[in-house]
Structures are given as C-alpha cells and as structure tokens.
Design an enzyme around this catalytic site. Sequence first.
Site, PDB file in Angstrom:
ATOM      1  CB  SER A   1      -0.897   0.003   1.238  1.00 58.97           C
ATOM      2  OG  SER A   1      -1.539   1.254   1.405  1.00 58.97           O
TER       3      SER A   1
ATOM      4  CE1 TYR B   1      -6.443   4.874  -1.482  1.00 58.72           C
ATOM      5  CE2 TYR B   1      -4.616   4.463   0.018  1.00 58.72           C
ATOM      6  CZ  TYR B   1      -5.921   4.224  -0.380  1.00 58.72           C
ATOM      7  OH  TYR B   1      -6.708   3.343   0.313  1.00 58.72           O
TER       8      TYR B   1
ATOM      9  CB  THR C   1      -6.976   2.939  -4.754  1.00 58.45           C
ATOM     10  OG1 THR C   1      -6.333   1.717  -4.357  1.00 58.45           O
ATOM     11  CG2 THR C   1      -8.335   3.025  -4.081  1.00 58.45           C
TER      12      THR C   1
ATOM     13  NE  ARG D   1     -13.108   3.768   5.661  1.00 58.45           N
ATOM     14  CZ  ARG D   1     -11.952   3.515   5.076  1.00 58.45           C
ATOM     15  NH1 ARG D   1     -10.885   3.205   5.807  1.00 58.45           N
ATOM     16  NH2 ARG D   1     -11.839   3.564   3.761  1.00 58.45           N
TER      17      ARG D   1
ATOM     18  CE  LYS E   1      -8.121  -2.791  -3.798  1.00 59.34           C
ATOM     19  NZ  LYS E   1      -9.115  -1.995  -3.042  1.00 59.34           N
TER      20      LYS E   1
ATOM     21  CG  HIS F   1     -11.846   0.833  -0.395  1.00 62.17           C
ATOM     22  ND1 HIS F   1     -10.924   1.280  -1.305  1.00 62.17           N
ATOM     23  CD2 HIS F   1     -11.240   0.956   0.829  1.00 62.17           C
ATOM     24  CE1 HIS F   1      -9.827   1.665  -0.680  1.00 62.17           C
ATOM     25  NE2 HIS F   1      -9.993   1.474   0.622  1.00 62.17           N
TER      26      HIS F   1
ATOM     27  NE  ARG G   1     -11.472  -0.315   5.336  1.00 58.28           N
ATOM     28  CZ  ARG G   1     -11.271  -0.409   6.655  1.00 58.28           C
ATOM     29  NH1 ARG G   1     -12.044  -1.198   7.385  1.00 58.28           N
ATOM     30  NH2 ARG G   1     -10.319   0.275   7.248  1.00 58.28           N
TER      31      ARG G   1
ATOM     32  CG  ASP H   1     -11.110  -5.770  -3.393  1.00 55.48           C
ATOM     33  OD1 ASP H   1     -12.257  -5.280  -3.474  1.00 55.48           O
ATOM     34  OD2 ASP H   1     -10.098  -5.059  -3.325  1.00 55.48           O
TER      35      ASP H   1
ATOM     36  N   GLY I   1     -15.187  -9.059   0.503  1.00 56.29           N
ATOM     37  CA  GLY I   1     -16.043 -10.114   1.024  1.00 56.29           C
ATOM     38  C   GLY I   1     -15.533 -11.520   0.856  1.00 56.29           C
TER      39      GLY I   1
ATOM     40  NE  ARG J   1     -14.201 -11.555   5.408  1.00 51.39           N
ATOM     41  CZ  ARG J   1     -13.825 -10.548   4.629  1.00 51.39           C
ATOM     42  NH1 ARG J   1     -13.176 -10.808   3.494  1.00 51.39           N
ATOM     43  NH2 ARG J   1     -14.062  -9.294   4.955  1.00 51.39           N
TER      44      ARG J   1
ATOM     45  N   GLY K   1      -8.055  -9.513   1.582  1.00 49.64           N
ATOM     46  CA  GLY K   1      -7.721  -8.423   2.477  1.00 49.64           C
ATOM     47  C   GLY K   1      -7.768  -8.780   3.940  1.00 49.64           C
ATOM     48  NE  ARG K   2     -12.932  -5.570   6.756  1.00 45.68           N
ATOM     49  CZ  ARG K   2     -13.612  -5.062   5.717  1.00 45.68           C
ATOM     50  NH1 ARG K   2     -13.800  -5.786   4.610  1.00 45.68           N
ATOM     51  NH2 ARG K   2     -14.100  -3.836   5.793  1.00 45.68           N
TER      52      ARG K   2
END
Length: 369
Positions: free
Chosen positions: A115, A137, A163, A172, A233, A257, A260, A288, A290, A292, A311-312
């Site tokens: 990133s 960015y 992005t 958020r 992205k 995202h 987010r 991307d 969700g 899992r 990601g997460r």
Amino acid sequence: MTSRPGVLAPDPLTLADVEERARAVLSPEVYDFVAGGSGGETTLNANRTAFDRCHLVPRVLSGADTADTTTTLLGVPASMPVAVAPMAFHSMVHPDGEPAVARAAATAGVPFTASTLAGRPLDELSRADGDLFLQLYWLRDRARTEWLIDEAERLGARALIITVDVPFMGRRLRDLRNGFAVPAHAAPVNLADAQRGVGQSVGGHAAAVIDPTLSWSDLEQVRRRTRLPLVLKGVLDPADARRAVDLGADGLVVSNHGGRQLDGAVPSLLALPAIREEVADACEVLLDSGVRSGTDVLRALALGASGVLLGRPVLWGLASGGEHGVTGALELLRTELEVSMALAGAPDVAAAGRLGVRWAPGTNEREEP
C-alpha cells in the site's frame, strides 16, 4: 478464540476462526478499524450476502483426482488465483508488519500488494523474494506520486494498482466513535515526513494527502509514464471498465473497497459479471470485497474473475500469529479452494471459469448458464 487453562486451542479450520483468534488479541478499536465499514455498513454486509446467494453448479465425471490451483495474475505465476490486497497500517495489528506479510505471501507463492500507506519502505518489502505489486493513491504531492511510480519500477514491482474509489475516505462510524487515529508505530513511511498523519484521524489524514481531483486525464499521464502493467482498483460500472480498457489499462479490480467507501454501493460479486461481459478478454478482471473462503474464490472464478485480492483475513492471520499466522491463513484458503474445485468437477482454474452459477431467489442478478 478462548480455551480452558492448560488446553491448547485447536488449529483454525476456517478464516472465520482466524478472525476470532485475532479479535481475542487486538484492542477493540484496532479490531473495529479492520473489520468495520462505512455508514450503516450496508455494503459491508451485502458483500457477504452476495457470496452466500451465489450457488455453484458442479460438474461430474471430470476424470481428475486432483485440482490444480496454479495460474498467472497480471503475468505473474501464482500458486492460486489470489494476491494479497493492499492494506494500510499493518504494524498496528502486529509489530512485524508488512515484511511479515510479504514473506508469507512469497512462501505461499502469491503476489503481495504494498500500500501507499505501508508502514515499511518499499525497498524493504521488495526484498521478500516474492512478487510485488504497488498500490497507489493519487497524492496531492505530485512529486511524491511520481517518485512512488519510479520507485516501483526501480525495485522490480510487477504491476501498478491505482485505487480510484477514494477521493476521500467514507464515514467509518466505528472509527469516529472510537476516536481512532493513525498510530505512530504504523505511520506510512513512503509519504513525506509532514504527510504521515500521526495522531490524525484516518479520514482527516486521507483528506490531507489524497487528491480528490484524480481524473481520466491523470490516468492517461500515468499510462504514458510507466511500463508497468496498469490496474484500476475500485471499478463497479461497466462503462468505467470500458473506458479504462480504452485508456490502456491491463487490469481491473471490481471492488467496493470492502464496504469502506460508498455505503449502499453494489456488492462487488454482483457487479462482476457485467464488467467481465463488457471487457471480455481485453484485460484481466480481479475481484475483492467479502472473500472469506476457498469457495468464495471459486465463485468469483465462475463469474469471470481472473482471481481475487484477499484483504482482512490476511490481517487477521498477522494479528493472531505474525508471519506464521498469515502463512497458515493462505494455506487454509488454498486447501479450501482445492477441495471446492475438486468437488465442483473443475480440475484447473480454466475449468473453474466455465462452471455455472445460480443465484438465490431475490438476488438482482441474471443467472449464468
């Protein structure tokens, strides 16, 4: 995850187990920063609902006794159709930060995306012996933006991922309620000293450094400037996908995202088929938001994705076990994908892309043949 005293907690069997382990060791505000979405988290939750409503149609009698998950992503060989997504502030979940994730990705044989807001220098991340993508960015400091592009080329990055869905950060609410700020030990070192935002809210920091005026003409300049494969992205509209291809993009990431940014945006999985239909084979299409499980990866492939960005779950692995935790999470995902492909009668990634899907009643998406 908790266990009785003296009893060893079982190894995680799913990425949800990995998340529970991470939640047990993280402070509530850091957990919320990673897990949360914008607004009422409608899109965050809809991402998962879309995957749950997408049903695979398995094929039988394939004659294969194994599933080969190997592929290429943006010209890079990968052990499975997965790359680590760009994420900021790794060191806030574990002191080893981005280098641990980069090493784990190299061990797993998947690309790692650094990133712009990474807490370690790009040259350090490039020494992980794996394939490196750089996420960019569009900064108000144009000289720094150009330096990042040049640095990516110098260090042998394999792709530049811009992005395009963050002119500024979404609201958020978990972070606002928690008063979450950029932690000093995870500050983005690839920005100029004055731009690192230590002590600022994440939204305030983003507003100070990200240029919201990014336009198609700016992307045309980037395309002329760099030889790297160029990926956009944050694309959800087929018209934007077509314009990106016409501009010379080599790839797209269908992404909201992770829920987010715009709360209420279409789930990425629902947007994927129309974008793949619009661009056909003119560029690679990744997804991307969700993902899992290995079955989720297979669903994305069946709907036309070349692969996914994870990601997460990567950060949950890092939080719960450092480099070893990330390696374990990626290996778990690969095992799930192998099993899902074999049970679906897809002996390789190309066959996975030919599987049919059926949407649960009430899903606003046409059925795929």
